[in-house]
Write a protein that holds these residues in place. Structure first.
Motif, PDB file in Angstrom:
ATOM      1  N   SER A  26     -28.987   9.537  13.258  1.00 51.57           N
ATOM      2  CA  SER A  26     -29.289   8.308  14.013  1.00 51.57           C
ATOM      3  C   SER A  26     -28.078   7.385  14.172  1.00 51.57           C
ATOM      4  O   SER A  26     -28.108   6.454  14.971  1.00 51.57           O
ATOM      5  CB  SER A  26     -30.433   7.539  13.351  1.00 51.57           C
ATOM      6  N   SER A  27     -26.990   7.642  13.423  1.00 51.49           N
ATOM      7  CA  SER A  27     -25.812   6.763  13.538  1.00 51.49           C
ATOM      8  C   SER A  27     -24.889   7.224  14.653  1.00 51.49           C
ATOM      9  O   SER A  27     -24.769   8.418  14.912  1.00 51.49           O
ATOM     10  CB  SER A  27     -25.011   6.778  12.233  1.00 51.49           C
ATOM     11  N   TYR A  28     -24.245   6.269  15.275  1.00 53.71           N
ATOM     12  CA  TYR A  28     -23.193   6.583  16.241  1.00 53.71           C
ATOM     13  C   TYR A  28     -21.860   6.486  15.502  1.00 53.71           C
ATOM     14  O   TYR A  28     -21.730   5.727  14.529  1.00 53.71           O
ATOM     15  CB  TYR A  28     -23.226   5.588  17.407  1.00 53.71           C
ATOM     16  N   ALA A  29     -20.873   7.250  15.962  1.00 59.34           N
ATOM     17  CA  ALA A  29     -19.568   7.246  15.290  1.00 59.34           C
ATOM     18  C   ALA A  29     -18.744   6.039  15.731  1.00 59.34           C
ATOM     19  O   ALA A  29     -17.754   6.148  16.455  1.00 59.34           O
ATOM     20  CB  ALA A  29     -18.835   8.555  15.577  1.00 59.34           C
ATOM     21  N   ILE A  30     -19.210   4.880  15.321  1.00 58.23           N
ATOM     22  CA  ILE A  30     -18.510   3.628  15.607  1.00 58.23           C
ATOM     23  C   ILE A  30     -18.432   2.847  14.289  1.00 58.23           C
ATOM     24  O   ILE A  30     -19.023   3.271  13.301  1.00 58.23           O
ATOM     25  CB  ILE A  30     -19.250   2.772  16.670  1.00 58.23           C
ATOM     26  N   ARG A  31     -17.747   1.691  14.276  1.00 61.57           N
ATOM     27  CA  ARG A  31     -17.647   0.908  13.044  1.00 61.57           C
ATOM     28  C   ARG A  31     -19.042   0.575  12.521  1.00 61.57           C
ATOM     29  O   ARG A  31     -19.849  -0.040  13.225  1.00 61.57           O
ATOM     30  CB  ARG A  31     -16.862  -0.372  13.313  1.00 61.57           C
ATOM     31  N   GLN A  41     -27.960   1.856  16.823  1.00 60.17           N
ATOM     32  CA  GLN A  41     -28.248   3.190  16.300  1.00 60.17           C
ATOM     33  C   GLN A  41     -29.269   3.854  17.207  1.00 60.17           C
ATOM     34  O   GLN A  41     -29.816   3.228  18.115  1.00 60.17           O
ATOM     35  CB  GLN A  41     -28.844   3.067  14.890  1.00 60.17           C
ATOM     36  N   LYS A  42     -29.516   5.134  16.948  1.00 58.08           N
ATOM     37  CA  LYS A  42     -30.541   5.842  17.715  1.00 58.08           C
ATOM     38  C   LYS A  42     -31.914   5.402  17.219  1.00 58.08           C
ATOM     39  O   LYS A  42     -32.186   5.466  16.020  1.00 58.08           O
ATOM     40  CB  LYS A  42     -30.382   7.357  17.507  1.00 58.08           C
ATOM     41  N   TYR A  43     -32.756   4.919  18.131  1.00 54.39           N
ATOM     42  CA  TYR A  43     -34.137   4.581  17.771  1.00 54.39           C
ATOM     43  C   TYR A  43     -35.108   5.654  18.280  1.00 54.39           C
ATOM     44  O   TYR A  43     -36.024   6.037  17.580  1.00 54.39           O
ATOM     45  CB  TYR A  43     -34.535   3.215  18.342  1.00 54.39           C
ATOM     46  N   GLY A  44     -34.866   6.134  19.504  1.00 57.64           N
ATOM     47  CA  GLY A  44     -35.775   7.116  20.075  1.00 57.64           C
ATOM     48  C   GLY A  44     -37.039   6.457  20.606  1.00 57.64           C
ATOM     49  O   GLY A  44     -37.391   5.339  20.187  1.00 57.64           O
ATOM     50  N   MET A  94     -33.565  10.509  23.273  1.00 53.09           N
ATOM     51  CA  MET A  94     -33.268   9.134  23.672  1.00 53.09           C
ATOM     52  C   MET A  94     -32.562   8.443  22.505  1.00 53.09           C
ATOM     53  O   MET A  94     -32.607   8.938  21.374  1.00 53.09           O
ATOM     54  CB  MET A  94     -34.548   8.399  24.076  1.00 53.09           C
ATOM     55  N   GLY A  95     -31.909   7.339  22.751  1.00 50.82           N
ATOM     56  CA  GLY A  95     -31.068   6.767  21.700  1.00 50.82           C
ATOM     57  C   GLY A  95     -31.377   5.324  21.368  1.00 50.82           C
ATOM     58  O   GLY A  95     -32.517   4.963  21.065  1.00 50.82           O
ATOM     59  N   LEU A  96     -30.345   4.494  21.433  1.00 50.21           N
ATOM     60  CA  LEU A  96     -30.482   3.051  21.249  1.00 50.21           C
ATOM     61  C   LEU A  96     -31.451   2.518  22.310  1.00 50.21           C
ATOM     62  O   LEU A  96     -32.245   1.622  22.051  1.00 50.21           O
ATOM     63  CB  LEU A  96     -29.104   2.399  21.423  1.00 50.21           C
ATOM     64  N   THR A  97     -31.344   3.102  23.503  1.00 50.43           N
ATOM     65  CA  THR A  97     -32.238   2.769  24.621  1.00 50.43           C
ATOM     66  C   THR A  97     -32.759   4.102  25.184  1.00 50.43           C
ATOM     67  O   THR A  97     -32.251   5.168  24.817  1.00 50.43           O
ATOM     68  CB  THR A  97     -31.481   2.010  25.745  1.00 50.43           C
ATOM     69  N   PRO A  98     -33.732   4.038  26.075  1.00 48.10           N
ATOM     70  CA  PRO A  98     -34.250   5.298  26.653  1.00 48.10           C
ATOM     71  C   PRO A  98     -33.261   5.998  27.591  1.00 48.10           C
ATOM     72  O   PRO A  98     -33.569   7.058  28.125  1.00 48.10           O
ATOM     73  CB  PRO A  98     -35.496   4.850  27.428  1.00 48.10           C
ATOM     74  N   LEU A  99     -32.083   5.422  27.787  1.00 52.88           N
ATOM     75  CA  LEU A  99     -31.151   6.009  28.761  1.00 52.88           C
ATOM     76  C   LEU A  99     -30.558   7.336  28.310  1.00 52.88           C
ATOM     77  O   LEU A  99     -30.293   8.221  29.131  1.00 52.88           O
ATOM     78  CB  LEU A  99     -30.029   5.003  29.053  1.00 52.88           C
ATOM     79  N   ASN A 100     -30.339   7.506  27.026  1.00 57.59           N
ATOM     80  CA  ASN A 100     -29.635   8.721  26.583  1.00 57.59           C
ATOM     81  C   ASN A 100     -30.510   9.973  26.683  1.00 57.59           C
ATOM     82  O   ASN A 100     -31.722   9.909  26.818  1.00 57.59           O
ATOM     83  CB  ASN A 100     -29.172   8.551  25.130  1.00 57.59           C
ATOM     84  N   GLY A 101     -29.853  11.112  26.632  1.00 59.47           N
ATOM     85  CA  GLY A 101     -30.573  12.385  26.594  1.00 59.47           C
ATOM     86  C   GLY A 101     -30.810  12.972  27.971  1.00 59.47           C
ATOM     87  O   GLY A 101     -29.877  13.144  28.744  1.00 59.47           O
ATOM     88  N   LEU A 102     -32.077  13.277  28.258  1.00 58.06           N
ATOM     89  CA  LEU A 102     -32.416  13.944  29.514  1.00 58.06           C
ATOM     90  C   LEU A 102     -32.405  12.979  30.700  1.00 58.06           C
ATOM     91  O   LEU A 102     -32.773  11.814  30.547  1.00 58.06           O
ATOM     92  CB  LEU A 102     -33.824  14.545  29.412  1.00 58.06           C
ATOM     93  N   PRO A 103     -32.050  13.487  31.873  1.00 57.39           N
ATOM     94  CA  PRO A 103     -32.212  12.640  33.066  1.00 57.39           C
ATOM     95  C   PRO A 103     -33.701  12.499  33.389  1.00 57.39           C
ATOM     96  O   PRO A 103     -34.524  13.266  32.880  1.00 57.39           O
ATOM     97  CB  PRO A 103     -31.486  13.415  34.172  1.00 57.39           C
ATOM     98  N   GLY A 104     -34.052  11.517  34.208  1.00 55.50           N
ATOM     99  CA  GLY A 104     -35.447  11.305  34.581  1.00 55.50           C
ATOM    100  C   GLY A 104     -35.530  10.838  36.020  1.00 55.50           C
ATOM    101  O   GLY A 104     -34.566  10.974  36.786  1.00 55.50           O
TER     102      GLY A 104
END
Ligand SMILES: Nc1ncnc2c1ncn2[C@@H]1O[C@H](COP(=O)(O)OP(=O)(O)O)[C@@H](O)[C@H]1O
Ligand SMILES: CC(=O)OP(=O)(O)O
Ligand SMILES: [Mg+2]
Length: 279
Positions: A26-31, A41-44, A94-104
């Motif tokens: 769930s973590s992104y490689a940022i500070r 972070q990834k919420y899904g 999906m990640g922090l927001t629903p934007l990540n992952g699959l297109p829709g």
């Protein structure tokens, strides 16, 4: 609210199901100090749907959720996938927001994050020269990628069923020797692009689950109804809340589950003792 002024309002978080995702996923490689402070972070999402599907599928398979691994595809206007290990969310697209992952329908899904800066720059490559910036602010990029991308941007329609029908019509015209304009290739591009992303996550989740997958489950308007898409992902089939549509090439079980997020919310309310207590 107006009709039932004294009724309690109950909110369910579509992210709750994914609270079991381990930190390294769930973590992104940022500070991490900044990530923690700002909740980056990834919420899904689609958690109500995954909760419903997990229940329906384990009842169907006569298996305890704690002994069940699934790869679930919720493919609707908003599309996501979830790897479920021992009845718990291990990863989702999906990640922090629903934007990540699959297109829709109108979402781009995952893109190289730097694409935003190239998109908003006349030169098409990153430059610190402000005169090259087009009239799109970076904050607008989020709106573009959420609301003006996906099928809508690729084909002009948000209806995946229409994309499949048009793609088939083009194929038939081609087979009949008719001339087909280059522009008509957009239907197949959208379909193939979606299939590619879906297969990519199926492979990734199969590996993350160590190849121990009880079933691949299709749901959502596209997952439940598009035989074409299921065929491309490796399977084919029918009707009911959970339907066994056979086995894929690698002998894994394939199910179709008609998901019901509203019923899941109603069920959770009905079963929660605290909502029935009189004040
Ligand atoms: N037979 C079909 N083949 C392909 N796509 C279909 C079919 N039937 C419905 N769909 C698509 O399913 C999508 C809607 O799915 P749904 O889960 O209802 O979406 P939402 O996220 O809005 O709840 C639409 O893009 C629709 O075109
Ligand atoms: C996150 C989510 O629920 O997306 P959609 O409403 O597009 O399915
Ligand atoms: Mg939806």
């Amino acid at each position: 609210m107006e009709a039932l002024p004294n009724a309690n309002s109950i909110a369910y978080f579509d992210t709750s199901f994914h609270r079991t995702i381990p930190p390294h996923i769930s973590s992104y490689a940022i500070r991490q100090d900044i990530a923690k402070k700002r909740g980056l972070q990834k919420y899904g999402f689609h958690g109500l749907s995954y909760t419903y599907i997990l229940h329906a599928v384990t009842v169907f398979l006569h298996q305890e959720p704690a002994a069940t691994n699934l790869i679930v595809l919720h493919l609707g206007s908003g599309a996501s996938m979830c790897a479920i290990r021992a009845g718990k969310s291990l990863d989702t697209t999906m990640g922090l927001t629903p934007l990540n992952g699959l297109p829709g329908a109108t979402r781009s899904g995952a893109v190289d994050p730097s694409l935003i800066f190239h998109y908003t720059n006349r030169a098409g490559r990153i430059s610190h020269d402000r005169s090259l910036a087009v009239n799109v602010h970076v904050t607008q990029a989020e709106d573009i990628l959420n609301k003006h991308a996906g099928w809508a941007a690729l084909t002009g329609t948000t209806d995946f069923g229409e994309i499949v029908r048009q793609m088939r019509a083009v194929e038939e015209r081609r087979a009949a020797g008719e001339a087909v304009g280059e522009e008509e290739g957009k239907w197949k591009l959208a379909f193939d692009l979606f299939v590619d992303r879906v297969i990519g996550y199926v492979g990734s989740y199969f590996a993350k689950l160590g190849g121990e997958v009880d079933a691949l489950v299709f749901s959502g308007g596209i997952g439940e109804r598009s035989v074409e898409l299921r065929e491309e992902v490796g399977v084919d089939g029918a009707d009911g809340v959970v339907v066994d549509i056979g086995t894929s090439k690698d002998k894994k079980r394939v199910l179709v589950c008609r998901t019901d997020e509203q019923l899941e919310m109603a069920k959770e309310c009905a079963l929660s003792e605290k909502f029935w207590r009189r004040n």
